[in-house]
Scaffold this motif. Sequence first.
Motif, PDB file in Angstrom:
ATOM      1  N   UNK A 171       0.642  -0.970  -0.158  1.00  0.00           N
ATOM      2  CA  UNK A 171      -0.013  -0.265  -0.205  1.00  0.00           C
ATOM      3  C   UNK A 171       0.911   1.509  -0.148  1.00  0.00           C
ATOM      4  N   UNK A 180     -13.970   0.380   5.252  1.00  0.00           N
ATOM      5  CA  UNK A 180     -13.236   0.641   4.425  1.00  0.00           C
ATOM      6  C   UNK A 180     -12.439  -0.179   3.457  1.00  0.00           C
ATOM      7  N   UNK A 181     -12.016  -1.538   4.068  1.00  0.00           N
ATOM      8  CA  UNK A 181     -12.031  -2.490   3.243  1.00  0.00           C
ATOM      9  C   UNK A 181     -12.744  -3.337   2.129  1.00  0.00           C
ATOM     10  N   UNK A 205     -16.379   8.408   7.733  1.00  0.00           N
ATOM     11  CA  UNK A 205     -16.429   9.489   8.351  1.00  0.00           C
ATOM     12  C   UNK A 205     -17.073  10.470   9.162  1.00  0.00           C
ATOM     13  N   UNK A 213     -10.089   4.918   1.644  1.00  0.00           N
ATOM     14  CA  UNK A 213      -9.115   3.578   1.161  1.00  0.00           C
ATOM     15  C   UNK A 213      -8.549   2.448   1.903  1.00  0.00           C
ATOM     16  N   UNK A 214      -8.740   1.995   1.399  1.00  0.00           N
ATOM     17  CA  UNK A 214      -8.515   0.831   2.308  1.00  0.00           C
ATOM     18  C   UNK A 214      -6.831   0.513   2.485  1.00  0.00           C
ATOM     19  N   UNK A 215      -6.754   1.705   3.316  1.00  0.00           N
ATOM     20  CA  UNK A 215      -5.650   1.561   3.649  1.00  0.00           C
ATOM     21  C   UNK A 215      -5.247   1.668   5.306  1.00  0.00           C
ATOM     22  N   UNK A 216      -4.024   1.499   6.205  1.00  0.00           N
ATOM     23  CA  UNK A 216      -4.457   2.578   7.471  1.00  0.00           C
ATOM     24  C   UNK A 216      -3.937   3.515   7.207  1.00  0.00           C
ATOM     25  N   UNK A 217      -4.000   5.180   7.494  1.00  0.00           N
ATOM     26  CA  UNK A 217      -4.318   5.797   7.658  1.00  0.00           C
ATOM     27  C   UNK A 217      -2.760   6.061   8.002  1.00  0.00           C
ATOM     28  N   UNK A 224      -4.990  -0.590  -4.432  1.00  0.00           N
ATOM     29  CA  UNK A 224      -5.094  -1.298  -3.362  1.00  0.00           C
ATOM     30  C   UNK A 224      -5.810  -2.102  -2.391  1.00  0.00           C
ATOM     31  N   UNK A 225      -7.162  -2.214  -3.437  1.00  0.00           N
ATOM     32  CA  UNK A 225      -7.653  -2.945  -3.041  1.00  0.00           C
ATOM     33  C   UNK A 225      -7.342  -4.912  -2.827  1.00  0.00           C
ATOM     34  N   UNK A 238      -6.141   2.350  -7.906  1.00  0.00           N
ATOM     35  CA  UNK A 238      -7.271   1.518  -6.422  1.00  0.00           C
ATOM     36  C   UNK A 238      -7.618  -0.115  -6.954  1.00  0.00           C
ATOM     37  N   UNK A 260      -8.930   9.077   2.407  1.00  0.00           N
ATOM     38  CA  UNK A 260      -9.300   8.411   3.835  1.00  0.00           C
ATOM     39  C   UNK A 260     -10.013   7.492   4.088  1.00  0.00           C
ATOM     40  N   UNK A 305     -12.093   0.590   9.964  1.00  0.00           N
ATOM     41  CA  UNK A 305     -11.222   0.020   9.336  1.00  0.00           C
ATOM     42  C   UNK A 305     -11.773  -1.037   8.729  1.00  0.00           C
TER      43      UNK A 305
END
Lengths: 244, 320
Positions: free
Chosen positions: A6, B76-77, B53, A91-95, B104-105, B101, A89, B73
């Motif tokens: 990531x 978001x996944x 959010x 997105x599927x990644x740790x912030x 990233x997924x 993207x 924020x 979390x």
Amino acid sequence: MSALRSYRLLVTWQARRMRMFLPLGIVVQALFAFGIVAGYPLLFPSIDRLTVLYLATGGPAVSLITMGLVAVPQLVTQARTEGTLDYMRTLPVPRIVYLLADMTVWLAVVLPGVAFAVVVASIRFGLDLQVSPLVVPATILVVLTATSIGYAMASLLPPMVAQMASQVLVVFILMFSPLNFPADRLPGWLAAIHGVLPIQAMGEVMRGTLASNTFPLTAGAFALLGVWCAGTFAATGIVMTRRG
Amino acid sequence: MLLEVHGVTKRYRRSPAPANDGVDLAVESGQVYGLLGHNGAGKTTLVNQVVGLLKPDSGSIQIAGRDVVADPGYARMVCSIQPQAQVPIDGLTPRQAIETLGRLRGAEARLVRVRADRLIEALGLSEWTGADGARLSGGVKRLVSFCMAAVVPGRLVILDEPTNDVDPVRRRLLWAQVRALADEGAAVLLVTHNVVEAERSVDRLAILDHGRVLTEGTPADLKSAVADDLRLELVLEPGTQVPAPPDFASSFTATGNRLVTTVPARMGGAAAAWAQDLRRAARIEEYSLAPATLEDAYVALVGAANTSDSTMEEPGVRAA
């Protein structure tokens, strides 16, 4: 999905977005170098070697701090207003990974110019800089701390207030912080404040690693900066995961 | 149910009325679920709570049985999102943005490329794949941000006003891809204020007004409220006065040179005669009489007063 993967993807993403700022960063830093080389001798006609060393090695600290406290809040505020910060924020990644990736790109944008400025100044004034390998962790600590503060400011404060705060901070840092001059010139109370703030330590670690033959590098400065770095980075991480 | 929202209430500071007020809804995998409502009805607030959010003041949100208020979390996944705002793709080409993207997924590069190619082809974006994101038109940017959400979709795909700024031809292509997402098993939560388009695209929908769910069901369920109504639409000749509504009209809305009125089905003949008279007098250019639509049901529910900006759209007209 590994955090490292990531991180790599986000660095590439942000680097592509920031591509246009890279030449700008170099130009600004080059101007800065020119300012030191051509401008300071006008200010101080009889400039001695130590003063020049202070200016040449304080410059990088000023540049890195200014980037963190001025450029970062400006772009983060813009991203916040446009809604793109919220998108990142989701997105599927740790912030934290997102923050680190962003900071890496900031570092890459500012570093070539800073290095250029140091080289130009040392050639112009015939300085014999002894650069220690510790300059790498020193630079990373300074950038992480400064950008964390900038990020937190822009995320927490209303846009106008964030902008004002960053202007005030710049004046304080450029004029009243022992970056380009020794701390003993400050009045006692201000010196005491700088004893706990990270700015002086930022100057000291940069100076001590760029001209290690002239300036002492103290573990205390590194430790203080380390504490600030950990604290501000963690605080920014919390701010980034905060829900309204 | 993949997404279950129960009693979600959210109040912003310094705002007297809640943005969401006890919202309940449930979306299944394989379903396109429309969230309709005028500007400020609380649609985006709800979405922002689903993806972590915002935090609800009260109520629960579960995705695949997991409490995402406690564990944002996880949301978001499993969610992929097309936000209402533009996505940050300046400096990237559409292909780079879409593939980033997808990767990233968590999908493998080759698979992402294949899926990206398919979407680019399906939405007619080939000519822009190598262009700088900063130079794209608003509509193409929207389509790219859709592709970013769809290339490797999450189990829940949230699309916030996906067709804004998109041309009429590509809107149709986009709706086909939205359908495909659901057919491949994703739950699709579609936020829109474009009732006309929603009617053709969603399996179920909820109408939100002032933060509350006014009604919920299939488009046919909602239309049953206006099943005995006809919709009479008139286009006025430029410069003519708006005619007085006939006695039998149950609603009467004028927007620009367009008049929409609802009449009981049994008065269809009288309505046609009334319109025909206006036409003979050259006061209108044309008229049409047809069964009432979801839009009419929506207007009846929400009230014509606060919907004139959002319900009179035709496909192809930019959403307000």
